[in-house]
Design an enzyme around this catalytic site. Structure first.
Site, PDB file in Angstrom:
ATOM      1  CG  ASP A  10      42.288  49.533  30.745  1.00 10.61           C
ATOM      2  OD1 ASP A  10      41.198  50.038  30.776  1.00 10.61           O
ATOM      3  OD2 ASP A  10      41.930  48.276  30.596  1.00 10.61           O
TER       4      ASP A  10
ATOM      5  N   GLY B 279      49.332  42.260  41.470  1.00 13.07           N
ATOM      6  CA  GLY B 279      48.881  41.748  40.580  1.00 13.07           C
ATOM      7  C   GLY B 279      49.676  41.554  39.182  1.00 13.07           C
TER       8      GLY B 279
ATOM      9  N   GLY C   3      38.930  53.151  41.602  1.00 16.12           N
ATOM     10  CA  GLY C   3      38.832  52.832  40.311  1.00 16.12           C
ATOM     11  C   GLY C   3      37.817  53.457  39.236  1.00 16.12           C
TER      12      GLY C   3
ATOM     13  CE  LYS D 266      40.218  45.217  29.540  1.00 14.70           C
ATOM     14  NZ  LYS D 266      40.547  45.820  30.420  1.00 14.70           N
TER      15      LYS D 266
ATOM     16  N   GLY E 281      48.236  40.518  35.984  1.00 10.99           N
ATOM     17  CA  GLY E 281      47.309  40.226  34.858  1.00 10.99           C
ATOM     18  C   GLY E 281      47.405  41.432  33.794  1.00 10.99           C
TER      19      GLY E 281
HETATM   20  P1  NAP Z   1      43.409  39.349  35.191  1.00  9.13           P
HETATM   21  O1  NAP Z   1      44.129  39.545  33.907  1.00  9.13           O
HETATM   22  O2  NAP Z   1      42.317  38.160  35.341  1.00  9.13           O
HETATM   23  O3  NAP Z   1      44.374  39.394  36.447  1.00  9.13           O
HETATM   24  C1  NAP Z   1      44.039  39.389  37.660  1.00  9.13           C
HETATM   25  C2  NAP Z   1      44.883  39.417  38.853  1.00  9.13           C
HETATM   26  O4  NAP Z   1      44.542  39.291  39.818  1.00  9.13           O
HETATM   27  C3  NAP Z   1      46.077  38.245  38.554  1.00  9.13           C
HETATM   28  O5  NAP Z   1      47.310  38.760  38.982  1.00  9.13           O
HETATM   29  C4  NAP Z   1      45.613  37.300  39.750  1.00  9.13           C
HETATM   30  O6  NAP Z   1      46.577  36.684  40.410  1.00  9.13           O
HETATM   31  C5  NAP Z   1      45.037  38.255  40.638  1.00  9.13           C
HETATM   32  N1  NAP Z   1      43.993  37.600  41.959  1.00  9.13           N
HETATM   33  C6  NAP Z   1      42.852  37.139  41.117  1.00  9.13           C
HETATM   34  N2  NAP Z   1      42.232  36.765  42.131  1.00  9.13           N
HETATM   35  C7  NAP Z   1      42.926  36.900  43.385  1.00  9.13           C
HETATM   36  C8  NAP Z   1      42.940  36.749  44.868  1.00  9.13           C
HETATM   37  N3  NAP Z   1      41.539  36.153  45.395  1.00  9.13           N
HETATM   38  N4  NAP Z   1      43.989  36.949  45.489  1.00  9.13           N
HETATM   39  C9  NAP Z   1      45.016  37.560  45.207  1.00  9.13           C
HETATM   40  N5  NAP Z   1      45.193  37.882  43.771  1.00  9.13           N
HETATM   41  C10 NAP Z   1      44.262  37.473  42.836  1.00  9.13           C
HETATM   42  O7  NAP Z   1      42.540  40.679  35.404  1.00  9.13           O
HETATM   43  P2  NAP Z   1      43.003  42.359  34.874  1.00  9.13           P
HETATM   44  O8  NAP Z   1      42.305  42.487  33.531  1.00  9.13           O
HETATM   45  O9  NAP Z   1      44.272  42.489  35.087  1.00  9.13           O
HETATM   46  O10 NAP Z   1      41.967  42.988  35.940  1.00  9.13           O
HETATM   47  C11 NAP Z   1      42.112  42.999  37.415  1.00  9.13           C
HETATM   48  C12 NAP Z   1      41.501  44.243  38.185  1.00  9.13           C
HETATM   49  O11 NAP Z   1      41.649  45.240  37.603  1.00  9.13           O
HETATM   50  C13 NAP Z   1      39.893  43.659  37.886  1.00  9.13           C
HETATM   51  O12 NAP Z   1      39.303  43.034  38.748  1.00  9.13           O
HETATM   52  C14 NAP Z   1      39.238  45.122  37.810  1.00  9.13           C
HETATM   53  O13 NAP Z   1      38.320  45.432  38.753  1.00  9.13           O
HETATM   54  C15 NAP Z   1      40.357  46.109  37.449  1.00  9.13           C
HETATM   55  N6  NAP Z   1      40.198  46.880  36.498  1.00  9.13           N
HETATM   56  C16 NAP Z   1      39.626  48.163  36.526  1.00  9.13           C
HETATM   57  C17 NAP Z   1      39.483  48.864  35.337  1.00  9.13           C
HETATM   58  C18 NAP Z   1      38.941  50.323  35.480  1.00  9.13           C
HETATM   59  O14 NAP Z   1      38.646  50.717  34.512  1.00  9.13           O
HETATM   60  N7  NAP Z   1      38.780  50.671  36.800  1.00  9.13           N
HETATM   61  C19 NAP Z   1      39.990  48.468  34.090  1.00  9.13           C
HETATM   62  C20 NAP Z   1      40.614  47.444  34.043  1.00  9.13           C
HETATM   63  C21 NAP Z   1      40.909  46.508  35.272  1.00  9.13           C
HETATM   64  P3  NAP Z   1      47.033  35.165  39.893  1.00  9.13           P
HETATM   65  O15 NAP Z   1      48.035  35.235  38.810  1.00  9.13           O
HETATM   66  O16 NAP Z   1      47.740  34.522  41.051  1.00  9.13           O
HETATM   67  O17 NAP Z   1      45.924  34.299  39.189  1.00  9.13           O
END
Ligand code: NAP
Length: 569
Positions: A387, A411, A534, A335, A413
């Protein structure tokens, strides 16, 4: 309109009646043809050093019996181990089988012989030529010859030579080329092979990256595609089931004019996007198909991952290839890459302010002008972040207005950045808590620098104890905590306080959609708070993509129904 590309179900023959039951089942599932793979069934398993002539005739008869009562036209193949099959016997016996099949009273529609076998000796060639129908055949023989070449490692270096050799052979009725695709770009070469065919041709990519070539064969005039009867009965890596081919990818409606969409990510096998978009296309009668487009990324090699993404996207867009690529969902981990490169004018594609500020894009659309049915020229493209629009719509719906609301984002990310941008641009006061505090601080600093003048809200990073003690109107989990098969499936991204600390109308929003009710949502519901799951976000972002690509709203409630049903199974 239905296409003419046939679906062939390969059956590894081990038992006569079981195989016939499966062949009947294949017909009921919609197959046009079956392939009897007799590698094991035909092999001499007697203790004699060399089976007797009678034993050989017995083994041949067993296969003639099978062909005679086949409920569908069939291909008979006895693939040797050195070309990916399981036959370890000698070539003379295989050739005797082909001769018997070609002259049988009820012969198979095709026999498949490897180019390497066919060209091994003049003797083999002559015997096979006598068994199949071809221009110089003097007897009435109906069986036709498929000449084939397989490479389970990758694209053969002498691919062109092999294709020419098969095409030039008068006895060959169908050319079959199959090799392991190493990236989705290999599919495009396979489509070119189909486009340039001199004879009916099968051109398939094996493995995960070759899936497109199996699904899109009708778009490029492939003679047939192989699909397995069951998940576990595949005869080549990457084969999908006939039910998936017909019901998920609507194979029969794919024609040369069909527009191609897909999901670019790594990995993409579990994605629910093909399910919702293909169902939506069917419902509104859109001439499109949506397929997985896996593009590898290596977290330890950013440069290689960038290159793989850029080269893939530009290859898909190469209009000379008449591929018909009209759009894609872009998902983890591409992304941010999509926003960086697309916004770099790499694709001469304008990215909206939202994509630039969030630093991530998840939707690509390519417009074309149609010169003829199969020749289009590019006519603009753009990227958005659906999103963000999904989060905006859910937040506004839950809170009525964003202005002056207090929102806690967990979070830092891509999803968190989209949520923060949406909340901040709506005038909310946003606090970000992240496991890695530095990352949250950096993200807050960047967004505070980028934010528009005169915005009334605020943005800061907070510690876990602040997140627990302060009072917010809405909490949004943007981490994978609570996700099935994720890093912490039973976890809570923040503790949910008991009623009394928070107002009952407080909202807990989890972006994780598998499971539908995450531990966070369960705990919030038990305490009487309002929740957003979600799935709602997934559905809204997919509906926005669908509308961008088709110009039509997604069918009411369809995506939501499909996703909830899938996740409840
Ligand atoms: P990303 O950029 O990889 O960011 C992941 C975030 O989660 C970071 O802040 C990371 O913290 C934190 N994290 C990862 N593992 C963790 C743990 N075990 N304990 C605490 N914090 C943790 O991912 P993203 O694209 O933002 O996506 C995040 C989530 O959003 C995904 O898991 C997904 O399920 C959800 N999402 C859903 C939709 C939907 O359509 N429903 C769309 C997009 C995303 P650190 O900085 O400490 O590593």
């Amino acid at each position: 309109m239905t296409n003419k590309t046939q679906i062939c179900v390969p059956l590894m023959v081990e038992d006569h009646s079981e195989t016939l039951r499966d062949a009947t089942l294949a017909a009921e599932h919609g197959a046009d043809m079956v392939e009897y793979r007799v590698d094991v069934f035909f092999e001499d398993r007697s203790d004699d050093e060399k089976g007797t002539v009678e034993q050989l005739h017995d083994r041949i008869d067993r296969i003639l019996d099978l062909v005679e009562v086949s409920p569908l036209p069939c291909i008979v193949t006895c693939r040797p181990h050195w070309e990916g099959g399981e036959y370890h016997g000698d070539d003379d016996e295989r050739v005797a089988l082909f001769e018997a099949l070609g002259t049988a009273e009820k012969p198979p529609a095709y026999i498949d012989v490897e180019l390497a076998t066919y060209t091994r000796s003049k003797n083999i060639r002559q015997k096979i030529n006598l068994a199949v129908n071809h221009p110089k055949q003097v007897r009435a023989v109906t069986t036709r010859l498929i000449l084939s070449s397989h490479d389970f490692e990758g694209r053969p270096s002498d691919l062109t030579r092999k294709i020419i050799a098969m095409q030039d052979e008068p006895a060959c009725s169908v050319v079959k080329i199959a090799y392991r695709a190493r990236s989705i770009r290999d599919n495009l070469e396979l489509f070119e092979i189909l486009g340039d065919r001199q004879k009916p041709t099968i051109a398939l990519g094996m493995g995960e990256f070759g899936l497109m070539s199996r699904i899109l064969a009708p778009k490029f005039g492939g003679f047939l595609t192989f699909a397995s009867l069951r998940d576990e009965s595949t005869t080549a890596p990457g084969q999908i089931t006939i039910d998936e081919l017909l019901n998920l990818y609507r194979f029969r409606s794919i024609t040369p004019t069909t527009k191609v969409y897909g999901i670019i990510g790594w990995p993409v096998t579990q994605s629910m996007s093909p399910m919702v978009h293909n169902a939506g296309f069917e419902k509104i009668g859109w001439d499109g198909v949506y397929v997985p487009m896996p593009v590898v990324a290596d977290p330890t090699d950013e440069q290689a991952s960038d290159a793989s993404f850029i080269v893939t996207l530009s290859t898909l867009l190469d209009n000379e290839r008449r591929f018909g690529f009209c759009g894609a969902s872009i998902t983890i981990p591409h992304k941010e890459r999509a926003s960086r490169y697309i916004n770099n004018n790499f694709l001469d594609t304008p990215a909206g302010e939202e994509v630039i500020k969030i630093g991530a894009a998840n939707t690509f659309k390519q417009d074309w002008t149609e010169i003829s049915e199969t020749y289009w020229v590019p006519d603009g493209s753009y990227v958005i972040n659906s999103d963000a629009s999904a989060i905006r719509s859910l937040l506004e719906n839950a809170l009525n207005r964003l202005s002056s609301r207090h929102i806690c984002i967990i979070g830092a990310g891509g999803a968190a950045r989209a949520a923060a941008w949406v909340a901040l641009s709506g005038g909310a006061h946003v606090s970000v808590y992240n496991r890695t505090a530095d990352r949250a601080e950096r993200f807050v600093e960047v967004l505070n620098t980028d934010r528009g003048d005169g915005w009334e809200g605020s943005l800061q990073s907070i510690s876990k104890s602040d997140a627990k003690e302060q009072v917010f109107d809405l909490y949004i989990n943007c981490t994978p905590v609570g996700m099935t098969n994720g890093p912490d499936p039973e976890g809570l991204s923040i503790p949910i306080p008991d009623m009394g600390n928070l107002a009952p109308e407080t909202v807990f929003f989890d972006t994780v959609y598998n499971p539908i009710e995450t531990p966070m949502l369960k705990a919030a519901k038990e305490r009487g708070y309002r929740t957003i799951d979600g799935v709602q976000m997934f559905v809204k972002q997919a509906e926005a993509q669908f509308e961008i690509w088709t110009g039509t709203s997604a069918p009411d409630g369809l995506f939501d129904r499909l996703v909830r049903k899938k996740l409840s199974n």
